[in-house]
Design a protein around this motif. Structure first.
Motif, PDB file in Angstrom:
ATOM      1  N   GLN A 219       0.860  -1.284  -0.011  1.00 22.37           N
ATOM      2  CA  GLN A 219       0.189   0.010   0.060  1.00 22.37           C
ATOM      3  C   GLN A 219       0.946   1.007   0.039  1.00 22.37           C
ATOM      4  O   GLN A 219       1.681   1.444   0.919  1.00 22.37           O
ATOM      5  CB  GLN A 219      -0.987   0.218   1.220  1.00 22.37           C
ATOM      6  CG  GLN A 219      -1.941  -1.256   1.298  1.00 22.37           C
ATOM      7  CD  GLN A 219      -3.180  -1.015   2.142  1.00 22.37           C
ATOM      8  OE1 GLN A 219      -2.950   0.038   3.142  1.00 22.37           O
ATOM      9  NE2 GLN A 219      -4.130  -1.663   2.194  1.00 22.37           N
ATOM     10  N   SER A 221       0.561   5.499  -0.137  1.00 22.82           N
ATOM     11  CA  SER A 221      -0.512   6.596  -0.093  1.00 22.82           C
ATOM     12  C   SER A 221       0.327   7.747  -0.114  1.00 22.82           C
ATOM     13  O   SER A 221       1.520   8.042   0.293  1.00 22.82           O
ATOM     14  CB  SER A 221      -1.249   6.767   1.465  1.00 22.82           C
ATOM     15  OG  SER A 221      -1.984   5.461   1.745  1.00 22.82           O
ATOM     16  N   ASN A 223      -0.195  11.878   0.479  1.00 23.94           N
ATOM     17  CA  ASN A 223      -1.054  13.045   1.034  1.00 23.94           C
ATOM     18  C   ASN A 223      -2.255  12.466   1.668  1.00 23.94           C
ATOM     19  O   ASN A 223      -3.216  13.096   1.608  1.00 23.94           O
ATOM     20  CB  ASN A 223      -0.943  14.126   0.274  1.00 23.94           C
ATOM     21  CG  ASN A 223       0.153  14.797   0.023  1.00 23.94           C
ATOM     22  OD1 ASN A 223       1.235  14.819   0.852  1.00 23.94           O
ATOM     23  ND2 ASN A 223       0.340  15.529  -1.264  1.00 23.94           N
ATOM     24  N   GLY A 224      -2.222  11.236   2.252  1.00 22.64           N
ATOM     25  CA  GLY A 224      -3.353  10.725   2.830  1.00 22.64           C
ATOM     26  C   GLY A 224      -4.379   9.898   1.922  1.00 22.64           C
ATOM     27  O   GLY A 224      -5.337   9.355   2.227  1.00 22.64           O
ATOM     28  N   LYS A 225      -3.962  10.053   0.688  1.00 27.56           N
ATOM     29  CA  LYS A 225      -4.955   9.266  -0.586  1.00 27.56           C
ATOM     30  C   LYS A 225      -3.874   8.167  -1.117  1.00 27.56           C
ATOM     31  O   LYS A 225      -3.018   8.074  -1.501  1.00 27.56           O
ATOM     32  CB  LYS A 225      -5.017  10.438  -1.479  1.00 27.56           C
ATOM     33  CG  LYS A 225      -6.307   9.904  -2.672  1.00 27.56           C
ATOM     34  CD  LYS A 225      -6.696  10.944  -3.500  1.00 27.56           C
ATOM     35  CE  LYS A 225      -7.571  10.563  -4.697  1.00 27.56           C
ATOM     36  NZ  LYS A 225      -7.880  11.360  -5.616  1.00 27.56           N
ATOM     37  N   LEU A 226      -5.001   6.961  -1.009  1.00 29.70           N
ATOM     38  CA  LEU A 226      -4.412   5.812  -1.634  1.00 29.70           C
ATOM     39  C   LEU A 226      -4.046   5.909  -3.128  1.00 29.70           C
ATOM     40  O   LEU A 226      -4.679   6.365  -3.858  1.00 29.70           O
ATOM     41  CB  LEU A 226      -5.388   4.687  -1.543  1.00 29.70           C
ATOM     42  CG  LEU A 226      -4.828   3.250  -2.122  1.00 29.70           C
ATOM     43  CD1 LEU A 226      -3.643   2.672  -1.072  1.00 29.70           C
ATOM     44  CD2 LEU A 226      -5.966   2.408  -2.087  1.00 29.70           C
ATOM     45  N   PHE A 227      -2.609   5.816  -3.166  1.00 32.61           N
ATOM     46  CA  PHE A 227      -2.103   6.004  -4.615  1.00 32.61           C
ATOM     47  C   PHE A 227      -1.706   4.587  -5.222  1.00 32.61           C
ATOM     48  O   PHE A 227      -1.892   4.539  -6.482  1.00 32.61           O
ATOM     49  CB  PHE A 227      -0.796   6.809  -4.135  1.00 32.61           C
ATOM     50  CG  PHE A 227       0.076   7.065  -5.592  1.00 32.61           C
ATOM     51  CD1 PHE A 227      -0.452   7.986  -6.358  1.00 32.61           C
ATOM     52  CD2 PHE A 227       1.106   6.390  -6.030  1.00 32.61           C
ATOM     53  CE1 PHE A 227       0.311   8.390  -7.702  1.00 32.61           C
ATOM     54  CE2 PHE A 227       2.005   6.662  -7.190  1.00 32.61           C
ATOM     55  CZ  PHE A 227       1.389   7.497  -8.063  1.00 32.61           C
ATOM     56  N   GLN A 229      -1.746  -0.046  -4.673  1.00 29.39           N
ATOM     57  CA  GLN A 229      -1.784  -1.216  -3.812  1.00 29.39           C
ATOM     58  C   GLN A 229      -1.172  -2.553  -4.760  1.00 29.39           C
ATOM     59  O   GLN A 229      -2.141  -3.541  -4.948  1.00 29.39           O
ATOM     60  CB  GLN A 229      -3.227  -1.377  -3.253  1.00 29.39           C
ATOM     61  CG  GLN A 229      -4.243  -1.521  -4.392  1.00 29.39           C
ATOM     62  CD  GLN A 229      -5.765  -1.251  -3.543  1.00 29.39           C
ATOM     63  OE1 GLN A 229      -5.912  -1.485  -2.407  1.00 29.39           O
ATOM     64  NE2 GLN A 229      -6.748  -0.808  -4.350  1.00 29.39           N
ATOM     65  N   ARG A 313       3.479   7.485   2.414  1.00 31.01           N
ATOM     66  CA  ARG A 313       3.622   6.386   3.465  1.00 31.01           C
ATOM     67  C   ARG A 313       3.393   4.982   2.580  1.00 31.01           C
ATOM     68  O   ARG A 313       2.542   4.950   1.622  1.00 31.01           O
ATOM     69  CB  ARG A 313       1.928   6.480   4.070  1.00 31.01           C
ATOM     70  CG  ARG A 313       1.677   5.391   5.262  1.00 31.01           C
ATOM     71  CD  ARG A 313       0.511   5.535   6.031  1.00 31.01           C
ATOM     72  NE  ARG A 313       0.565   4.374   7.021  1.00 31.01           N
ATOM     73  CZ  ARG A 313       0.656   4.473   8.349  1.00 31.01           C
ATOM     74  NH1 ARG A 313       1.301   5.999   8.807  1.00 31.01           N
ATOM     75  NH2 ARG A 313       0.653   3.552   8.958  1.00 31.01           N
ATOM     76  N   GLU A 329       6.808   6.451   6.568  1.00 26.88           N
ATOM     77  CA  GLU A 329       6.069   7.418   6.478  1.00 26.88           C
ATOM     78  C   GLU A 329       6.830   8.825   6.392  1.00 26.88           C
ATOM     79  O   GLU A 329       7.270   9.254   7.660  1.00 26.88           O
ATOM     80  CB  GLU A 329       4.953   7.770   7.477  1.00 26.88           C
ATOM     81  CG  GLU A 329       3.912   8.838   7.123  1.00 26.88           C
ATOM     82  CD  GLU A 329       2.836   8.747   8.056  1.00 26.88           C
ATOM     83  OE1 GLU A 329       2.243  10.049   8.436  1.00 26.88           O
ATOM     84  OE2 GLU A 329       2.310   7.921   8.370  1.00 26.88           O
TER      85      GLU A 329
END
Length: 337
Positions: A219, A221, A223-227, A229, A313, A329
């Motif tokens: 996984q 991410s 800026n907090g958004k899943l990029f 997987q 992250r 992170e």
């Protein structure tokens, strides 16, 4: 067994971490650092495993494990050699450049030697001198090996793998073309990378470790958004036994050498370039790949590289949605800003 290095001096101090990453116990009396443990693995490993079992049963003093207090498991290493095991990633990048894909890329691994004098701690910022350099993340898997003799076979190389971890292989994309044009490899375009807070023995990964590969979604991410997987076990052309043997073809590898997989990359279900998560795809493990797909589909890249303040992250979760290696992170920190 799970091992970590808490921040202390240049090489940290070795601790054994509980399976759920909640607790740790000092391993100082067995080995002061992870490198010391790797140097004498046959003697030290059984003692560390005994300590790990005692930790799980609450039979030894323990402290709360906080990932922010961890250095990379090897804060510095004798060698960091990074492969490009996901040939899909290489093929896409070359397609966007209009470059031919040599057939040998499918049979002979690509590999470069990176900076191992320091690995950034998993929660350390990514230092960046200039946004124009094109800072990118690269979510990868890596193995840490014991001594590997020159000419080792794939099977011998697999037996030499001591630990598995995750990597953020930081790349400065806009510096790469000029360096490669010199015909002498990466230097300035490959600054220090970061390893995950915890390194795990292959047996502790259960069914996720098989055929010399780590299986499961990696996984990413931004800026907090899943990029992304992408599954680290899928579309991996060269397993870690092959990569380690490749690195050892003409020289011995010293205990503590770190061998990376390269950017994890999956094809789409139709065999074409991967799709963004927002479109139902598995997304990407680096920005360069999404820029490549945008170039192929729409003629030019649209997604920007990392800028000051952006946060990345990277982690892998088990079947109960618990972190396996802890999370890398990192926030990009512009020097002088």
């Amino acid at each position: 067994m799970k091992l970590a290095s808490l921040k202390s001096g240049r090489d940290g101090h070795l601790v054994v971490v509980s399976d759920d990453l909640a607790w740790y116990t000092d391993a100082d009396l067995i080995a002061p650092t992870l490198q010391a443990a790797l140097d004498d693995w046959e003697t030290v490993e059984p003692q560390l495993r005994g300590l790990a079992a005692s930790l799980e049963h609450g039979a030894v003093p323990r402290e709360r494990f906080h990932e922010r207090e961890a250095a990379s498991p090897l804060p510095r290493a004798y060698q960091w050699a990074d492969g490009s095991a996901y040939v899909n990633h290489v093929a896409l990048v070359r397609q966007a450049r209009g470059a031919e894909m040599p057939e040998s890329f499918w049979t002979d691994p690509l590999m470069y030697q990176g900076a191992s004098d320091q690995f950034l701690a998993p929660r350390d910022p990514i230092p960046l001198g200039d946004e124009a350099w094109g800072c990118d993340l690269e979510a990868e898997v890596a193995v840490i090996v014991g001594d590997v003799p020159q000419g080792a076979t794939r099977e011998e190389a697999l037996q030499a793998i001591r630990l598995v971890c995750l990597v953020n292989d930081v790349s400065l994309r806009n510096l790469i073309p000029a360096e490669l044009a010199k015909g002498f490899g990466f230097v300035q375009s490959k600054p220090h990378s970061a390893l995950s807070p915890v390194a795990v023995t292959p047996d502790a990964l259960g069914g996720r470790w098989r055929d010399g590969k780590l299986h499961g979604p990696l996984q990413v991410s931004l800026n907090g958004k899943l990029f992304g997987q992408a599954d680290a076990g899928q579309d991996m052309t060269f397993d870690f036994g092959t990569l380690v043997a490749h690195a050892a073809r003409t020289r011995d590898l010293a205990a503590g050498s770190v061998i990376g997989s390269g950017t994890v990359s999956n094809r789409d279900t139709d065999g074409g370039p991967g799709k963004p998560v927002s479109e139902g795809g598995l997304g990407y493990s680096c920005i360069a790949e999404v820029r490549t797909v945008e170039t192929i589909l729409r003629g030019k890249p649209e997604t920007e590289f990392l800028r000051g303040g952006d946060t990345v992250r990277i982690e892998m979760l088990d079947d109960r949605h618990h972190t396996i290696f802890g999370a890398i992170e990192q926030t990009v920190a512009l020097r002088g800003a």
